[in-house]
Design an enzyme around this catalytic site. Structure first.
Site, PDB file in Angstrom:
ATOM      1  N   ASP A 259       0.857  -1.169   0.000  1.00 14.18           N
ATOM      2  CA  ASP A 259       0.000   0.000   0.000  1.00 14.18           C
ATOM      3  C   ASP A 259       0.906   1.236   0.000  1.00 14.18           C
ATOM      4  O   ASP A 259       2.124   1.138   0.121  1.00 14.18           O
ATOM      5  CB  ASP A 259      -0.957  -0.032   1.203  1.00 14.18           C
ATOM      6  CG  ASP A 259      -2.202   0.814   0.951  1.00 14.18           C
ATOM      7  OD1 ASP A 259      -3.239   0.557   1.570  1.00 14.18           O
ATOM      8  OD2 ASP A 259      -2.140   1.724   0.101  1.00 14.18           O
TER       9      ASP A 259
HETATM   10  C1  GLC Z   1      -4.360   4.365  -0.272  1.00 18.45           C
HETATM   11  C2  GLC Z   1      -5.249   3.215   0.125  1.00 18.45           C
HETATM   12  C3  GLC Z   1      -5.344   2.134  -0.913  1.00 18.45           C
HETATM   13  C4  GLC Z   1      -5.160   2.711  -2.297  1.00 18.45           C
HETATM   14  C5  GLC Z   1      -3.750   3.258  -2.391  1.00 18.45           C
HETATM   15  C6  GLC Z   1      -3.470   3.902  -3.755  1.00 18.45           C
HETATM   16  O1  GLC Z   1      -3.637   4.817   0.821  1.00 18.45           O
HETATM   17  O2  GLC Z   1      -4.973   2.582   1.367  1.00 18.45           O
HETATM   18  O3  GLC Z   1      -6.620   1.519  -0.742  1.00 18.45           O
HETATM   19  O4  GLC Z   1      -5.353   1.703  -3.265  1.00 18.45           O
HETATM   20  O5  GLC Z   1      -3.469   4.202  -1.364  1.00 18.45           O
HETATM   21  O6  GLC Z   1      -4.308   4.993  -3.957  1.00 18.45           O
END
Ligand code: GLC
Length: 718
Positions: A259
């Site tokens: 993430d």
């Molecule tokens: C965010 C979220 C995740 C998302 C990622 C990219 O922090 O936790 O769900 O896909 O970043 O945007």
């Protein structure tokens, strides 16, 4: 690109280029994390980026890909990814709403349409479906999942992965899915985002893992670990779950993407001294792609020198990434899918129509006293009041990325279009979450007094929803409660519409006062028209709750799948599980929802009384539409194992089905229950099937009063 070409390419790559492929950076069309996006194209030029998130559109994609193909040494194409969670430019209901449709075909269709639009904008991957079962409305991200039940989230996973990846005929209109956030992110302590997760092994295996297993079985191309830990082990470094379970036991062959900034955040987790250790932990756990933290680029060269990782481990990650790009067709056509014309609800009208249908099916009519709805023709003057009445932006919900609120239909417009014969006035009466203004409330009261029916639209704004939006008391904001009180005091009949991103803790007076309550959540581009269709009677509401609405925050977690206890609730026995100040069940529970039709259930019956270890039984029930309107019923099949090795949930959902019935029509709905669906984890979390009685409950909701019960015996030969 074949395997041999990939090996050849890996053989040519420098360490910098390998670590570049393992790095994903954010562009800035939208910001989805704490580390500000830079200008990834500059780093692309230096071969230090393998994929870019948060960008789309003809010019942006062409330029970034041109740099990768013309200005780098090895000319490896980029992949582009965005959070296409509930639509790209045409926005569908948020997952927590769409799950209330209990319609697998719908879930698949909206995913396929989202993939069609996103790929036209040059996107190759979506960070979706989000599969975090959640039973805590304090958590802002509850809006992103398919509710409280593991089986529903698993069915949702199958439908979404198939819709994204394998439905559109043109391979260039298919989107790689990424199942997130692995695992149990929806169980954060106190519903506080990013907080620690402490759950039992049983809950992990029975509730939180099954939706991801369904996604893997459906062929999902990526998995994203959660920011959080599970019982003290940070998921971004969890080799046990990411490698031993996901890759080895489940056979997942795709890519694991961290993430946003999560690898670097292992330092803040307190499990890594520095970026070197963070990078080593993540690589050893099986994470192929570092989103935004720079840990792989900064830490792995040092780790290699120190002998903490091997080049083979790095090559394994690079190989998976190159295979993914090959599977996306990027080596043959790096601009695959990209078109100049902007896709969306106005260039693809069928998507707008589909969004309206999805939004209608996601609406849950939870109260309708004296059949206030559909609005009678003799009701002439209607006052539409509240801060969510004319709020296109809020209807889009969170993660609506390229969705254009100006293309969205708010509640006011939707009702105006549907209630053409009526005279409609509109007064906001308050903001969403600001100081109440008595003069504005007075205007709203005046409008209510001059009307025959009030439609009161309350809810949240987009800042109150999604990531980093936890609330200790998920309830209406003070200004909205003041407005509601004043409106209810007029004595006019009120339809309360709740446009929220989560279940709200409602004061009892806010439930008893209105004659009708419609749970709308955020319905997307066509939210207003869908609501208009239901209010005017052009659509017979068929949505059922996929998530319980507690009476009190103190009840959380409360859901239909609670396990038995040695002292089950007994109002006549003080020594039974109980609250002194609230019921033990939710205000509204799983499967609740009303229709304009009246459905009657016959008795449930089975095709045979016993089943062996590898046998099925058909479970049937007759249902009749006793009403004057055609309508769609939802039927659920639950089971309960009354005597097992471990305490079992009092109900476990095993299947759900829709039944479309004309007035007076009677139909038989048959479920097929296989013995394998009755397995449960034994003390070693291995599947176990007991001999003995199984109770089967078929009905319209998780309420016992809505169910018919029948039993079977499991008899396994020795
Ligand atoms: C965010 C979220 C995740 C998302 C990622 C990219 O922090 O936790 O769900 O896909 O970043 O945007």
């Amino acid at each position: 690109m074949g395997a041999d070409k990939i090996e050849q390419l890996i053989g040519q790559m420098t360490l910098t280029e390998k670590l570049g492929q393992m790095s994903m950076l954010a562009a800035s069309l939208v910001v989805t994390g704490p580390v500000g996006p830079g200008d990834p194209v500059t780093l692309v030029r230096e071969g230090r980026v393998g994929g870019i998130l948060n960008t789309w559109g003809y010019d942006e994609i062409r330029e970034a890909q041109r740099v990768a193909l013309e200005e780098t040494r090895l000319k490896i194409p980029l992949y582009f990814s965005v959070d296409v969670l509930h639509g790209h430019r045409t926005i569908y209901p948020i997952p927590l709403a769409e799950a209330c449709a209990f319609d697998r075909d719908l879930w698949l269709r909206t995913a396929a349409e989202s993939a069609d639009e996103a790929t036209r904008d040059g996107i190759h991957m979506t960070f979706a479906p989000m599969l975090d079962v959640c039973r805590d409305p304090r958590w802002g991200r509850i809006c992103e999942c398919a509710g409280e039940d593991a089986y529903v989230n698993a069915e949702y996973a199958r439908a979404k992965v198939t819709g994204f990846q394998n439905t559109n005929d043109d391979p260039h209109r298919r989107l790689a899915g990424v199942a997130k956030h692995f695992v149990a992110y929806g169980a954060v302590t106190a519903g506080r985002d990013y907080a620690e997760v402490d759950i039992s092994r049983r809950a992990l295996h029975e509730v939180y893992l099954p939706p991801f297993k369904a996604a893997v079985d459906a062929g999902v191309m990526g998995v994203m670990p959660s920011f959080t830990d599970v019982a003290g082990i940070a998921m971004t470094a969890h080799r046990g779950l990411l490698h031993d379970l996901l890759r080895v036991k489940w056979g997942f062959k795709g890519v694991i993407i961290s993430d946003y900034n999560a690898i670097g955040e292992l330092i803040a987790h307190g499990v890594a001294q520095d970026m070197v250790e963070a990078a080593v932990l993540a690589l050893k756990a099986g994470i192929d792609i570092d989103m935004m933290s720079g840990a792989y680029e900064q830490g792995l060269p040092v780790a290699l020198e120190r002998g903490l990782v091997t080049m083979q481990e790095i090559d394994t990650a690079v190989r998976r990434i190159l295979h993914m790009k090959g599977a996306m067709g990027l080596f043959e056509n790096p601009l695959r899918g990209l078109q100049q014309e902007m896709p969306g609800p106005d260039t693809i009208p069928s998507h707008r129509t589909s969004a309206r249908d999805a939004a209608r099916r996601s609406l849950v009519l939870i109260k309708n006293e004296d059949n206030l709805l559909p609005v009678a023709n003799d009701v002439r003057r209607i006052a539409i009041i509240g801060p969510l009445a004319d709020a296109q932006s809020e209807m889009m919900g969170p993660w609506c990325m390229a969705g254009d609120e100006h293309q969205a239909i708010g509640i006011l417009q939707g009702l105006r279009e549907s209630l053409r014969a009526q005279e409609i006035t509109h007064v906001p009466g308050s903001g969403i979450d600001d100081a109440a203004d008595p003069s504005e409330i007075a205007k709203a009261v005046a409008a209510a007094q001059a009307s025959e029916l009030v439609v009161l639209c309350l809810g949240e704004n987009r800042q109150h929803t999604g990531e980093a939006a936890s609330r200790t008391l998920p309830r209406p904001f003070a200004c909205q409660m003041e407005l509601a009180k004043a409106i209810f005091e007029t004595g006019k009949p009120v339809l309360l519409i709740l446009a929220t991103s989560r279940p709200w803790i409602l004061p009892d007076w806010m439930v008893s006062a209105p004659r009708a309550i419609l749970i709308a959540l955020f319905g997307g581009t066509e939210a207003g028209r869908a609501i208009g269709d239901v209010v005017a009677g052009d659509y017979n509401p068929s949505g059922r709750l996929c998530i319980s609405w507690p009476y009190r925050t103190g009840q959380i977690p409360v859901h239909y799948g609670m396990r038995g206890t040695g002292r089950p609730h007994d109002p006549n026995n003080g020594f039974s599980t109980n609250f002194l100040d609230a019921p033990i069940g939710p205000r509204w529970g799983f499967g609740d929802g009303l229709s304009y039709s009246q459905f009657e259930l016959g008795e449930a019956y089975v095709s045979k009384p016993t089943i062996g270890a590898d046998e099925s039984v058909d479970v049937s029930i007759d249902i009749t539409n006793g009403g004057a309107r055609a309508g769609e019923a939802t039927l659920f099949m639950f089971t309960h194992d009354p005597v097992a090795l471990a305490t079992r949930p009092l109900l476990e959902l095993k299947d759900f089905r829709k039944a479309e019935l004309a007035p007076g029509q009677r139909a038989t709905v048959t479920f097929r229950l296989h013995a394998s669906q009755l397995h449960y984890p034994d003390f070693n979390m291995e599947p176990r099937l007991d001999n003995g009685r199984i109770n089967i409950f078929v009905g319209a909701s998780a309420r016992r009063a809505d169910q018919k019960c029948v039993t079977i015996e499991v008899q396994q030969t020795a």
